[in-house]
Design a protein around this motif. Structure first.
Motif, mmCIF file in Angstrom:
data_model
loop_
_atom_site.group_PDB
_atom_site.id
_atom_site.type_symbol
_atom_site.label_atom_id
_atom_site.label_comp_id
_atom_site.label_asym_id
_atom_site.label_seq_id
_atom_site.Cartn_x
_atom_site.Cartn_y
_atom_site.Cartn_z
ATOM 1 N N GLU A 281 -74.129 -58.604 -87.125
ATOM 2 C CA GLU A 281 -74.784 -59.769 -87.698
ATOM 3 C C GLU A 281 -75.870 -60.287 -86.754
ATOM 4 N N LYS A 282 -76.881 -60.951 -87.350
ATOM 5 C CA LYS A 282 -77.951 -61.555 -86.573
ATOM 6 C C LYS A 282 -77.719 -63.058 -86.493
ATOM 7 N N TYR A 283 -77.841 -63.576 -85.296
ATOM 8 C CA TYR A 283 -77.599 -64.991 -85.049
ATOM 9 C C TYR A 283 -78.840 -65.610 -84.408
ATOM 10 N N GLN B 163 -83.762 -64.792 -82.405
ATOM 11 C CA GLN B 163 -82.715 -64.130 -83.181
ATOM 12 C C GLN B 163 -82.128 -62.985 -82.364
ATOM 13 N N ASP C 86 -71.107 -57.375 -83.777
ATOM 14 C CA ASP C 86 -70.534 -57.247 -85.119
ATOM 15 C C ASP C 86 -71.583 -56.860 -86.157
ATOM 16 N N GLN D 113 -79.024 -59.937 -82.327
ATOM 17 C CA GLN D 113 -78.023 -59.184 -83.081
ATOM 18 C C GLN D 113 -76.782 -58.998 -82.213
ATOM 19 N N SER E 120 -74.478 -70.815 -86.070
ATOM 20 C CA SER E 120 -73.572 -69.987 -86.869
ATOM 21 C C SER E 120 -73.014 -70.854 -87.988
ATOM 22 N N GLU E 121 -71.762 -70.588 -88.390
ATOM 23 C CA GLU E 121 -71.144 -71.426 -89.416
ATOM 24 C C GLU E 121 -71.036 -72.862 -88.930
#
Length: 758
Positions: free
Chosen positions: A441-443, A434, A439, A436, A461-462
């Motif tokens: 957010e954690k990805y 993971q 932005d 960060q 992600s999306e």
């Protein structure tokens, strides 16, 4: 076999396999491909040692401990090319001979392959090897920069596989070893076993030898859930594997993927299931790849947990490959821990039923489920409970779990479909980290190994996005293990031939702002001040980064590209190359700012058909190659390379002059050649005495040389066979004919030479 029974498997599998066919891409293409000579990786290997397939990260010792064939290595965790120490564990000649007599290959199978390597609570390490098809285990100590294998030697049956090429799984929890392998030499007795360390006299706990429990399994990985006060004493060990399905009726064996679990506090039953698991349950894992008619087979799994969330929020990521050779698509599916737990704690069971008194079919159990629920963990702290351990379980519950360990419903992945599908090399290993982003957010970033030695880096992600694929091993080798160190932030990869250390990101591969941002790498960002792509963790500047690929904040397309000058001769072909910075980009060629109708990907070919300086049809000018890449945020254009092409006419005049001079020289050479040939012909005839030289015109007419008269007088008495004189004379005294006469056999009248002809 009833035909409807054989079709039942496809009736169960096809609906999920055909879901999302339209909106699920079958091949996610990596944005960038990095060859092995540009991977910036560190390498370790040792002559004569192979199969670096077992690893243990010892951050407390700054070591990467690697198990290979007949050796264990301790490498510098920060630079694995530096070997700290090593220890050999070879088999004796007698063991090799015994192994060979059993039908195994002495050069490959009858060796000691290190297969288990775990850290113990006291800092020692537990090592197990195949030991020439006679598994054995030892404790290993690292002191003062040296590795030492300690005695005595433990029996490794049930802990380590006999066959070095058989898949297995193991995990050590508080010195208790959980192992999934085979118990016998033939590999026909699969087992999931607990080998207790604290209380070894109690004996191991293992599975039953029944096809309904384990049927030709291939174990791939194991994981445990961390202790949690809110987990209702729900501390379990999960094992992921594939096996032959018993619940489907097919004309041939059908493999399916499974997840099974056992409780850590399981002690077996008192009378039924003695020294056997009373909590063993298994369920099918579904990874429905669009268009596939057969279930995909699990190859590896990785448990990822957010430390700030409850344990039920953990996610298992798993790699899958097709069991049919007609497909080349691999997949990654993710499963919520809560869905797995719900299936085991609340789901229905399958049971065997007779069909037409001849066939046995697995159907959903619809009867009464005994209490306590079969397969559940025993909470010793539960108030007002007479059952404190599994030894207190009633026989009815134990008999139920012995006959019905299979759950009815399959566990579906998150979203009902794979997170990632990719066509090409088969997926093998996976780890997830993971990160960060800027932005906030954690990805989750997935690192996926393949059977061709490539490491894929994908952003969860999306939508799934493969940032890059890096070739690690040349020639290509299957990636057999992946490890990550939180201390160094490095990835460690093992194969048959070597070990590789590589950083999770190499930001310097992006040379422009567009390239850096469009890579969508949470590890990297564009530094406007320095004008380069840098690591987010090592920079204190304000960086440009966007996880959706929005590069509108970039100041420009990048640094000004200096043009390259190329000359082309009339009638010749010139090729202009353009390396694409991205596999997702489209290349566009422009000439003098005007797009060309055709923009080839492998280079632009230019044919110059100009004849002279006044011809306006030549192809000189400025050519630019542009990379056009789309993202959800827009379309971005970057100049990759620029050329200035000029037609070279001066070479043409020189060529014409040279060709004219060459034509005259050729004519002269031909005449000289003919004259030389004629002279040589005459000389040859003189040597052969077919031609006599003309008489000396200085003599008076009618006067003959004295030597000639003497020869004529002698010729009258000399035989014809000896007419050649024995005494040679000077050339000026050679015999000749009188003027106006020809020598015999030669007609000078027919040999007329004209000066003009010569």
């Amino acid at each position: 076999m009833h035909p409807l029974l054989s079709l039942s498997v496809f009736g169960l599998l096809l609906p999920t396999a055909l879901m999302h066919v339209v909106d699920s891409p079958l091949d996610c293409i990596p944005r960038r491909s990095v060859p092995s000579n540009s991977n910036n990786a560190l390498l370790f290997w040792e002559e004569g040692v192979f199969n670096y397939s077992t690893m243990l990260v010892r951050e407390d010792l700054d070591l990467l401990v690697v198990g290979a064939r007949e050796a264990v290595f301790a490498l510098d965790l920060r630079n694995i090319s530096k070997k700290i120490t090593s220890v050999e564990w070879k088999v004796s000649p007698k063991q090799v001979e015994d192994c060979r007599r059993k039908g195994k290959d002495a050069e490959t199978e009858c060796k000691n392959y290190i297969r288990i390597l775990h850290e113990m609570m006291d800092g020692k390490m537990y090592v197990c090897g195949t030991n020439a098809f006679d598994p054995a285990c030892k404790k290993m100590l690292y002191v003062n920069g040296s590795l030492t294998l300690m005695k005595p030697e433990d029996d490794g049956k049930g802990k380590c596989p006999f066959d070095p090429f058989q898949k297995h799984a193991s995990i050590m929890i508080k010195n208790d070893l959980y192992s999934a392998t085979s118990m016998n030499f033939l590999g026909s007795e699969p087992v999931l076993m607990l080998s207790p360390y604290v209380n070894p006299q109690s004996g191991p706990i293992r599975t039953e030898i029944k096809s309904s429990w384990l049927y030709d399994p291939n174990f791939v990985s194991m994981a445990s859930m961390p202790d949690s006060e809110k987990a209702d004493n729900d501390n379990k060990v999960y094992v992921f594997f594939s096996e032959t399905a018993v619940e489907f009726d097919c004309y041939s064996k059908l493999a399916v993927s499974r997840v099974a679990r056992v409780c850590k506090g399981d002690q077996g039953g008192l009378r039924t299931l003695q020294k056997r698991w009373t909590s063993f349950l298994k369920a099918r894992l579904d990874c429905p790849v669009p268009g596939s008619q057969l279930p995909y087979i699990i190859q590896d799994s990785f448990r990822w947990c957010d430390p700030s969330l409850h344990w039920e929020k953990c996610v298992f990521y798993a790699t899958f490959t097709p069991q049919s050779h007609t497909s080349k698509i691999s997949a990654v599916c993710a499963y919520r821990m809560s869905d797995i737990r719900e299936q085991f704690s609340e789901g229905k069971y399958k049971t065997q039923a007779s069909v037409e008194t001849s066939y046995i079919k697995w159907v959903t159990f619809s009867g009464e489920v005994p209490k306590p629920r079969p397969g559940s963990c025993i909470n010793s702290e539960a108030p007002n409970s007479e059952i404190k351990t599994t030894l207190d379980l009633p026989d009815k519950t134990l008999q139920f779990i012995r006959d019905k360990p299979l759950m009815d419903q399959a566990i579906e992945p998150i979203g009902g479909r794979p997170l990632l599908t990719h066509k090409g090399a088969a997926f093998t290993q996976i780890i997830v980290k993971q990160v960060q982003a800027l932005d906030g957010e954690k990805y989750n970033v997935m690192f996926i190994g393949t059977d061709q030695g490539k490491l894929l880096k994908a952003l969860h992600s999306e939508e799934m996005f493969i940032i890059e694929e890096v070739q690690l091993f040349t020639p290509p080798q299957e990636i057999k293990i992946l490890k990550f160190s939180n201390k160094t932030g490095q990835i460690y990869v093992g194969s048959d031939i070597s070990v590789v250390q590589i950083a999770p990101a190499n930001c310097e591969r992006s040379s422009t702002c567009f390239d850096c941002v469009l890579s969508r790498d949470p590890y990297c960002g564009w530094d406007k001040g320095e004008g380069k792509c840098v690591s987010v963790s090592s920079s204190q500047s304000v960086l440009i980064q966007d996880m959706k690929g929005n590069a509108s904040h970039c100041p420009d397309a990048g640094p000004v590209v200096e043009p390259l000058y190329r000359n082309i001769r009339p009638g010749r072909i010139l090729k202009l190359s353009c390396p694409s910075p991205s596999n997702l980009a489209k290349l566009i060629w422009k000439r003098n700012g005007i797009p060309l109708p055709h923009s080839p990907e492998d280079g632009l070919l230019i044919l110059d058909n100009s004849d002279d300086d006044n011809n306006n049809n030549n192809n000189s000018g400025q050519y630019s190659c542009l990379s056009v890449e789309k993202s959800k945020a827009g379309e971005y254009e970057t100049v990759v390379v620029s050329y200035v092409v000029r037609t070279s006419f001066e070479n043409k005049s020189v060529t014409q002059a040279q060709s004219g001079g060459q034509s005259h020289s050729g004519l002269i050479a031909a005449v000289v050649f003919l004259v030389v040939c004629l002279v040589l012909l005459l000389a040859w005839k003189v040597v052969k005495r077919h031609i006599n030289l003309p008489c000396d015109r200085t003599k008076k007419k009618g006067e003959e040389p004295q030597q000639t008269r003497d020869l004529e007088a002698r010729d009258a008495s000399v035989p014809l066979a000896a007419e050649t004189p024995k005494n040679h004379t000077n050339a000026g005294d050679a015999p000749c004919q009188s003027e106006g006469t020809n020598p015999p056999g030669v007609n000078f009248s027919s040999m007329q030479f004209d000066e003009s002809t010569i």
